[in-house]
Design an enzyme around this catalytic site. Structure first.
Site, PDB file in Angstrom:
ATOM      1  N   ASP A   8       0.889  -1.138   0.069  1.00  0.00           N
ATOM      2  CA  ASP A   8       0.164   0.109   0.028  1.00  0.00           C
ATOM      3  C   ASP A   8       0.994   1.223  -0.077  1.00  0.00           C
ATOM      4  OD1 ASP A   8      -2.528   1.582   0.476  1.00  0.00           O
ATOM      5  OD2 ASP A   8      -1.778   1.776   2.471  1.00  0.00           O
ATOM      6  N   ASP A  10      -0.146   5.112   0.951  1.00  0.00           N
ATOM      7  CA  ASP A  10      -0.311   6.150   1.976  1.00  0.00           C
ATOM      8  C   ASP A  10      -0.455   5.391   3.389  1.00  0.00           C
ATOM      9  OD1 ASP A  10      -0.397   8.675   0.641  1.00  0.00           O
ATOM     10  OD2 ASP A  10      -2.538   7.979  -0.029  1.00  0.00           O
ATOM     11  N   LYS A 149     -10.261  -3.046  -3.476  1.00  0.00           N
ATOM     12  CA  LYS A 149      -9.043  -3.512  -3.907  1.00  0.00           C
ATOM     13  C   LYS A 149      -8.599  -5.100  -4.484  1.00  0.00           C
ATOM     14  CE  LYS A 149      -6.279  -0.072  -1.277  1.00  0.00           C
ATOM     15  NZ  LYS A 149      -4.978   0.253  -0.224  1.00  0.00           N
TER      16      LYS A 149
END
Length: 228
Positions: A8, A10, A149
């Site tokens: 990932d 952030d 996702k």
């Protein structure tokens, strides 16, 4: 054997959840993975141009997933979700008095708004229109996306010819729950949301980018039972 690590952006690759600065230890960890023959992919809610730039300048090799699963890139670009009508974007923003995130100008399918707090009224509004809605902790996202996702990761693994058991993922947010559903080994950084930690196989003692480095060091030393 782990052949791919999904990371990932952030709150995971960055120095912490409040920063947009990429952690240097995390970059070093990516290089260690690549030198060992393990591919690295980014999986994020960020827009395609942001991920495309990082993919190029970090010299990654495992493709990426943008817009919470709606856009996939590996050698070419794939759109996994229906594009959002501007009228719906405007209605949602106006009705709940929200502001566009700066990336909305570059988004195709998944749009983000602040403040990042979801209300029951927002959930009902989205459900009536068959829209996905979720807060990443940074923004409220809406899209024609039934699986978050996961839909993008499924496509990426298909393109790479990999099985779930070949893949590890590391994240920090509840939006990574769908990501974790598609991998064999799940890692939450030390400052991740509790609901992500609850389903993780390993929780790093360090936060964000330093947690990525911690995980990679342990992975390459063979410290996790059952995986190499």
């Amino acid at each position: 054997m782990i052949k791919l690590v999904l990371v990932d952006l952030d709150g995971t690759l960055t120095e912490d959840r409040e920063s947009t600065r990429i952690d240097l230890d995390a970059i070093y960890a990516i290089r260690l993975l690549q030198k060992s023959g393990i591919k690295v992919s980014l999986v994020s809610g960020n827009s395609y141009p942001i991920l495309r730039g990082l993919y190029t300048y970090l010299y990654l090799d495992g493709g990426f997933v943008a817009e919470n699963g709606c856009i996939v890139f590996y050698k070419e670009k794939y759109r996994m979700c229906r594009q959002m009508e501007q009228s719906l974007v405007d209605e949602f923003k106006s009705l709940f008095k929200l502001r566009d995130t700066w990336q909305n100008e570059y988004r195709e399918c998944d749009f983000g708004f602040v403040p990042a707090k979801i209300t029951d009224e927002m959930i009902n509004w989205a459900k009536e229109r068959n829209l996905y809605i979720k807060s990443s902790g940074y923004a409220v996202h809406i899209a024609y996306n039934p699986a978050g996702k996961r839909i993008g990761v499924e496509k990426l693994l298909q393109l790479l010819g990999l099985k779930k058991e070949d893949v590890a993922a590391i994240g920090d947010s509840s939006t990574d729950i769908e990501l974790f559903q598609q991998v064999g080994f799940k890692v939450a950084v030390g400052n991740a949301d509790d609901e992500l930690k609850d389903i993780a196989d390993y929780i790093t003692s360090n936060k964000s980018g330093k947690g990525v480095r911690e995980f990679v060091d342990k992975l390459l030393k063979g410290e996790f039972d059952g995986i190499k």
